[in-house]
Design a protein around this motif. Sequence first.
Motif, PDB file in Angstrom:
ATOM      1  N   ASN A 182       0.823  -1.218   0.000  1.00 42.71           N
ATOM      2  CA  ASN A 182       0.000   0.000   0.000  1.00 42.71           C
ATOM      3  C   ASN A 182       0.853   1.262   0.000  1.00 42.71           C
ATOM      4  OD1 ASN A 182       0.924  -0.488   2.631  1.00 42.71           O
ATOM      5  ND2 ASN A 182      -0.829   0.525   3.555  1.00 42.71           N
ATOM      6  N   ILE A 183       2.155   1.117   0.141  1.00 39.15           N
ATOM      7  CA  ILE A 183       3.059   2.271   0.117  1.00 39.15           C
ATOM      8  C   ILE A 183       3.443   2.533  -1.342  1.00 39.15           C
ATOM      9  CG2 ILE A 183       5.233   3.234   0.947  1.00 39.15           C
ATOM     10  CD1 ILE A 183       5.072   1.312   3.303  1.00 39.15           C
ATOM     11  N   ARG A 184       2.694   3.402  -1.989  1.00 37.30           N
ATOM     12  CA  ARG A 184       2.906   3.642  -3.417  1.00 37.30           C
ATOM     13  C   ARG A 184       4.259   4.275  -3.704  1.00 37.30           C
ATOM     14  NH1 ARG A 184      -1.639   3.598  -7.058  1.00 37.30           N
ATOM     15  NH2 ARG A 184      -3.578   3.000  -6.020  1.00 37.30           N
ATOM     16  N   ALA A 185       4.823   4.946  -2.733  1.00 34.83           N
ATOM     17  CA  ALA A 185       6.139   5.563  -2.936  1.00 34.83           C
ATOM     18  C   ALA A 185       7.207   4.511  -3.229  1.00 34.83           C
ATOM     19  CB  ALA A 185       6.527   6.386  -1.719  1.00 34.83           C
ATOM     20  N   SER A 186       6.933   3.277  -2.839  1.00 32.38           N
ATOM     21  CA  SER A 186       7.904   2.204  -3.117  1.00 32.38           C
ATOM     22  C   SER A 186       8.099   2.005  -4.614  1.00 32.38           C
ATOM     23  CB  SER A 186       7.442   0.895  -2.469  1.00 32.38           C
ATOM     24  OG  SER A 186       6.229   0.446  -3.062  1.00 32.38           O
ATOM     25  N   MET A 187       7.113   2.462  -5.424  1.00 36.23           N
ATOM     26  CA  MET A 187       7.228   2.326  -6.865  1.00 36.23           C
ATOM     27  C   MET A 187       8.358   3.194  -7.428  1.00 36.23           C
ATOM     28  SD  MET A 187       5.159   0.008  -7.486  1.00 36.23           S
ATOM     29  CE  MET A 187       5.673   0.027  -9.191  1.00 36.23           C
TER      30      MET A 187
END
Length: 466
Positions: free
Chosen positions: A156-161
């Motif tokens: 759910n941590i989109r910043a990981s993209m």
Amino acid sequence: MSRRIDKGKCKGYAFAGWVTLLIATAGAAHGEGLDSTASVGKRLAVAADCVACHTAPGGEAFAGGYPLSSPMGTIYSTNITPSKTAGIGNYTSEQFARAVRDGVAADGTRLYPAMPYTSYSKMTDSDIAALYDYFMHEVTPVDTPNQKTALDFPFNIRASMIGWNALFHSKTRFTPDPAKSAEVNRGDYLVNGLAHCDTCHTPRNVLMAADSAKPLAGGSLGSWYAPNITSDKVSGIGAWSSDEIVAYLRTGHVEGKAQAAGPMAEAVENSLQHLSDVDLKAIAAYLLQTTPIKTGESKARHEYGQASVDELTLRGGKPGDNPGWHVFSGTCANCHQPNGQGTREYPSLFHNTATSRSDNLIAAIVYGVHREVDGVAIDMPGFGPDALFTDRLNDQQIADVSNYVLSRYGNADAVVTAADVAQVRNGGPQAPLAVMAKFTIPVIILVCLLIGLGAWALIARRRKEA
């Protein structure tokens, strides 16, 4: 399109040209006819199959809400109509290009690669501009709010993209290979760009990125499996003629070889059947010259099996003697014929790629086969426990009939258990990354405890020394 939700579906779809003449003579999205006056952008959107992922069952075209089942959880597609409250109506052309090719929304939100921007990144500026013009001026705005995607931690941590993209996403646009013909370059752009065949047919690594060492060598799509489509004559489609590949892309059917089901059936229905012969031949030309990759098959997928005489020898026997045949005789033989040779409406079960693998055979039985070509529906009902009719089968019965079909008409080395059926019905095998993620929170807690204990021990030792 008649849309169904397959739990195992993990799909992203998407063509354009290194020159505008690459544009397919395509049919329109969402069942709308397309004539010779259709805009370039509309043709691109159809060839891209944008409607498949961005239209919910029974919903308005491009209004989002379609549930994409991924190994990380369900991802809901977004509204891409020009609605200014729910869609992309406020996007500039630059923001649209960044979302399509780099996976970054106008507000900076990182998109998951279920949106195949890793393939779309090869699209030219002119094609992106034509798509933007189509969505902004020809698509009807729909104010349907987006359904929130809520994956479990840590996904759910989109910043990981940001890190994932740094490792696996290239911003290189398509450049024709001067050593290849114009037709092959055209096919390359279709297969690895907007038509993004590579998205489904290339295996994934442990971080769910395409394995660049095995392009088009086959990949898992949850309950379904997208087969090897390299030029290898045994593992891939090197034994197919160009005309057979074109026929399959156009209709989803090639006598004595294969029928499209699952995500491929949707691609045929929404997009591929509408492409021009020039485009389909270009795809075939490109695939037939790809580097052949062997993936372990002992013979071509369409060469398995032969007609059966079991109807004559097994009728009258006790169900326990051959449970698979009894399920087949009572449920399947009426359409596929007692000897498995099929009819005009239903394909033969031998010389059929569907019976060369257990996973796709199970998925076809559980979910059925649905596609519409040239206005004609090809429809095999699903027989899984969730089927909406009385002839549903339980997992053991599906395993029994699968084993019978495989042993008589397909790959006899493949063996199916009830657990295999349950796995397909529940979305297919878990990806290693999803399995590892289950231990993320316990590991974080353990690390925190160890750090805390270490700090406590250090403080206690210093106090003692003092």
